[in-house]
Design a protein around this motif. Structure first.
Motif, PDB file in Angstrom:
ATOM      1  N   UNK A 121     -41.746 -11.525 -21.641  1.00 16.63           N
ATOM      2  CA  UNK A 121     -40.342 -11.397 -21.234  1.00 16.63           C
ATOM      3  C   UNK A 121     -39.600 -12.725 -21.418  1.00 16.63           C
ATOM      4  N   UNK A 122     -38.411 -12.697 -22.027  1.00 15.34           N
ATOM      5  CA  UNK A 122     -37.626 -13.924 -22.192  1.00 15.34           C
ATOM      6  C   UNK A 122     -37.106 -14.458 -20.854  1.00 15.34           C
ATOM      7  N   UNK A 123     -37.141 -15.780 -20.710  1.00 17.41           N
ATOM      8  CA  UNK A 123     -36.603 -16.462 -19.523  1.00 17.41           C
ATOM      9  C   UNK A 123     -35.237 -17.019 -19.893  1.00 17.41           C
ATOM     10  N   UNK A 124     -34.239 -16.847 -19.005  1.00 12.98           N
ATOM     11  CA  UNK A 124     -32.898 -17.322 -19.347  1.00 12.98           C
ATOM     12  C   UNK A 124     -32.358 -18.395 -18.398  1.00 12.98           C
ATOM     13  N   UNK A 125     -33.010 -18.600 -17.243  1.00 10.23           N
ATOM     14  CA  UNK A 125     -32.541 -19.673 -16.353  1.00 10.23           C
ATOM     15  C   UNK A 125     -33.596 -19.992 -15.294  1.00 10.23           C
ATOM     16  N   UNK A 126     -33.580 -21.234 -14.839  1.00 12.57           N
ATOM     17  CA  UNK A 126     -34.362 -21.670 -13.686  1.00 12.57           C
ATOM     18  C   UNK A 126     -33.407 -22.438 -12.783  1.00 12.57           C
ATOM     19  N   UNK A 127     -33.476 -22.182 -11.472  1.00 14.19           N
ATOM     20  CA  UNK A 127     -32.589 -22.832 -10.502  1.00 14.19           C
ATOM     21  C   UNK A 127     -33.389 -23.304  -9.302  1.00 14.19           C
ATOM     22  N   UNK A 128     -32.884 -24.350  -8.662  1.00 15.56           N
ATOM     23  CA  UNK A 128     -33.417 -24.745  -7.365  1.00 15.56           C
ATOM     24  C   UNK A 128     -33.195 -23.616  -6.362  1.00 15.56           C
ATOM     25  N   UNK A 129     -34.173 -23.389  -5.497  1.00 18.00           N
ATOM     26  CA  UNK A 129     -33.998 -22.406  -4.436  1.00 18.00           C
ATOM     27  C   UNK A 129     -33.141 -23.033  -3.332  1.00 18.00           C
ATOM     28  N   UNK A 130     -32.176 -22.287  -2.793  1.00 18.55           N
ATOM     29  CA  UNK A 130     -31.396 -22.837  -1.679  1.00 18.55           C
ATOM     30  C   UNK A 130     -31.818 -22.184  -0.376  1.00 18.55           C
TER      31      UNK A 130
ATOM     32  N   UNK B  63     -18.078 -23.191 -17.407  1.00 18.34           N
ATOM     33  CA  UNK B  63     -19.153 -24.191 -17.329  1.00 18.34           C
ATOM     34  C   UNK B  63     -19.542 -24.735 -18.701  1.00 18.34           C
ATOM     35  N   UNK B  64     -20.048 -25.969 -18.704  1.00 22.37           N
ATOM     36  CA  UNK B  64     -20.522 -26.615 -19.929  1.00 22.37           C
ATOM     37  C   UNK B  64     -21.957 -26.155 -20.196  1.00 22.37           C
ATOM     38  N   UNK B  65     -22.180 -25.486 -21.319  1.00 20.52           N
ATOM     39  CA  UNK B  65     -23.497 -24.906 -21.622  1.00 20.52           C
ATOM     40  C   UNK B  65     -24.413 -25.874 -22.375  1.00 20.52           C
ATOM     41  N   UNK B  66     -23.903 -27.053 -22.726  1.00 22.36           N
ATOM     42  CA  UNK B  66     -24.700 -27.993 -23.529  1.00 22.36           C
ATOM     43  C   UNK B  66     -25.258 -29.155 -22.725  1.00 22.36           C
ATOM     44  N   UNK B  67     -24.913 -29.224 -21.439  1.00 19.65           N
ATOM     45  CA  UNK B  67     -25.388 -30.300 -20.578  1.00 19.65           C
ATOM     46  C   UNK B  67     -26.801 -29.974 -20.068  1.00 19.65           C
ATOM     47  N   UNK B  68     -27.726 -30.912 -20.180  1.00 23.01           N
ATOM     48  CA  UNK B  68     -29.104 -30.666 -19.722  1.00 23.01           C
ATOM     49  C   UNK B  68     -29.451 -31.425 -18.447  1.00 23.01           C
ATOM     50  N   UNK B  69     -28.699 -32.508 -18.137  1.00 24.62           N
ATOM     51  CA  UNK B  69     -28.943 -33.261 -16.899  1.00 24.62           C
ATOM     52  C   UNK B  69     -27.609 -33.508 -16.197  1.00 24.62           C
ATOM     53  N   UNK B  70     -27.659 -33.564 -14.866  1.00 23.02           N
ATOM     54  CA  UNK B  70     -26.439 -33.775 -14.063  1.00 23.02           C
ATOM     55  C   UNK B  70     -26.760 -34.680 -12.875  1.00 23.02           C
ATOM     56  N   UNK B  71     -25.717 -35.240 -12.280  1.00 21.31           N
ATOM     57  CA  UNK B  71     -25.871 -35.908 -10.989  1.00 21.31           C
ATOM     58  C   UNK B  71     -25.720 -34.833  -9.919  1.00 21.31           C
ATOM     59  N   UNK B  72     -26.782 -34.537  -9.167  1.00 17.14           N
ATOM     60  CA  UNK B  72     -26.683 -33.451  -8.174  1.00 17.14           C
ATOM     61  C   UNK B  72     -25.519 -33.665  -7.214  1.00 17.14           C
ATOM     62  N   UNK B  73     -24.678 -32.666  -7.070  1.00 18.73           N
ATOM     63  CA  UNK B  73     -23.482 -32.713  -6.215  1.00 18.73           C
ATOM     64  C   UNK B  73     -22.599 -33.922  -6.506  1.00 18.73           C
ATOM     65  N   UNK B  74     -22.664 -34.435  -7.732  1.00 18.95           N
ATOM     66  CA  UNK B  74     -21.805 -35.536  -8.132  1.00 18.95           C
ATOM     67  C   UNK B  74     -22.211 -36.881  -7.550  1.00 18.95           C
ATOM     68  N   UNK B  75     -23.373 -36.930  -6.892  1.00 17.81           N
ATOM     69  CA  UNK B  75     -23.836 -38.159  -6.245  1.00 17.81           C
ATOM     70  C   UNK B  75     -24.659 -38.995  -7.236  1.00 17.81           C
ATOM     71  N   UNK B  76     -24.042 -40.095  -7.747  1.00 18.01           N
ATOM     72  CA  UNK B  76     -24.693 -40.887  -8.789  1.00 18.01           C
ATOM     73  C   UNK B  76     -25.823 -41.765  -8.260  1.00 18.01           C
ATOM     74  N   UNK B  88     -26.388 -26.596 -10.264  1.00 13.82           N
ATOM     75  CA  UNK B  88     -25.166 -26.915 -11.013  1.00 13.82           C
ATOM     76  C   UNK B  88     -24.707 -25.735 -11.869  1.00 13.82           C
ATOM     77  N   UNK B  89     -23.381 -25.532 -11.989  1.00 16.33           N
ATOM     78  CA  UNK B  89     -22.890 -24.496 -12.908  1.00 16.33           C
ATOM     79  C   UNK B  89     -23.222 -24.843 -14.369  1.00 16.33           C
ATOM     80  N   UNK B  90     -23.331 -26.146 -14.670  1.00 17.15           N
ATOM     81  CA  UNK B  90     -23.658 -26.571 -16.034  1.00 17.15           C
ATOM     82  C   UNK B  90     -25.118 -26.238 -16.318  1.00 17.15           C
ATOM     83  N   UNK B  91     -25.360 -25.422 -17.340  1.00 16.97           N
ATOM     84  CA  UNK B  91     -26.709 -25.001 -17.742  1.00 16.97           C
ATOM     85  C   UNK B  91     -26.590 -24.103 -18.968  1.00 16.97           C
TER      86      UNK B  91
END
Lengths: 130, 130
Positions: A121-130, B63-76, B88-91
Motif C-alpha cells: 500500500x502506498x504511504x502519503x503522509x507521516x505526522x506527529x501524534x498530538x 501549503x508549500x508542498x516542496x518544503x521538507x524541514x521546518x521550525x516547529x511552531x515557528x520557534x527557531x 506543519x501544513x507544509x509537507x
C-alpha cells in the motif's frame, strides 16, 4: 483546485496480503512491518525516532471510490450507512489514518507495529501524534 | 499508481481568513463554521448526525508542498525538524486531520465546531471517530 494530485512518499511492506487478513483498525493490531520512504524525502524524517507513535496516512489503492453507502463491518442487519459515517476503505478518497509505533529506524526504513493495511500500500503522509 | 487524483467532496466556510488567525490545532479551537458537501455525495452522509464528533480531512491548498524541514511552531531556537516529525501544513501532501463536533446538520450542510482551518479550504473526507 479541481483534482489535486497526491505524491507517493513511500510503500508499506508487511505480511498482510488480503483484506480478509487485515485487522479492522490499527488499535487492535499487533502486526509489524516496514515503511520504506522514498530517498528524496529523507530530510523530512529528521526527528522521527524509535519509540515514537506516529500518524500515518496510506492511500488504499484497492478500494472502491464510487461506493457511497456500505454495510458497516459487513453486517447487513443494521442496514446501509453513508461511507462518511463509517471507517470503510470504500469512499471517494480512500485515505486510511493509522497510528503506528516505530520499533526501529534505519535511514529511510521504518519498522512499525500496529498494521491494519495490506502489503504494497502506498504511504502519503507521516505526522506527529498530538 | 503514480499520482492518485483527489476528489473534492466539499468546502469549509468559516471566519478564519489567514494562517495567522488559525488555531494551531483543532483541539484548542472554539471556532465554528460550516462544511458544504457537494450534492453528489449526499448519500455518503447517511448516519451523520448532530452531536457526533467526526474526523475531517482537508486539503490545505495554500501549503508549500516542496518544503521538507521546518521550525516547529515557528520557534527557531529548537532548530529545523523534518516535516514528517511535525504537524506543519507544509509537507508533500498537505492533508489536515481535524476532529469537529457537528452542531447541526441540514441536508448537505454541516455546522461544526473546532475549526483550525481557513475559509475556503477543500474537504476531501469525513470519517467516524474511533
Amino acid at each position: 483546485m479541481d483534482h489535486p494530485q497526491l505524491k507517493i512518499i513511500g510503500t508499506l511492506h508487511c505480511g498482510i496480503h488480503s483484506l480478509q487478513e487485515a485487522p479492522k483498525n490499527y488499535d487492535i493490531s499487533e502486526h509489524t512491518g516496514t515503511i520504506e520512504i522514498e530517498s528524496q524525502y529523507h530530510e523530512a524524517l529528521d526527528g522521527i525516532e524509535k519509540g515514537q507513535t506516529v500518524v500515518v496516512l496510506c492511500w488504499l489503492h484497492q478500494a472502491d471510490r464510487d461506493v457511497l453507502t456500505v454495510y458497516p463491518r459487513g453486517d447487513r442487519s443494521r442496514g446501509l450507512r453513508g461511507v462518511f459515517a463509517t471507517r470503510s476503505p470504500a469512499r471517494p478518497n480512500p485515505i486510511a489514518i493509522s497510528e503506528f509505533e516505530i520499533l526501529e529506524r534505519r535511514d529511510t526504513l521504518l519498522t512499525v507495529k500496529g498494521l491494519d493495511i495490506i502489503d504494497g500500500t502506498p504511504v502519503i503522509d507521516i505526522k506527529k501524534k498530538i
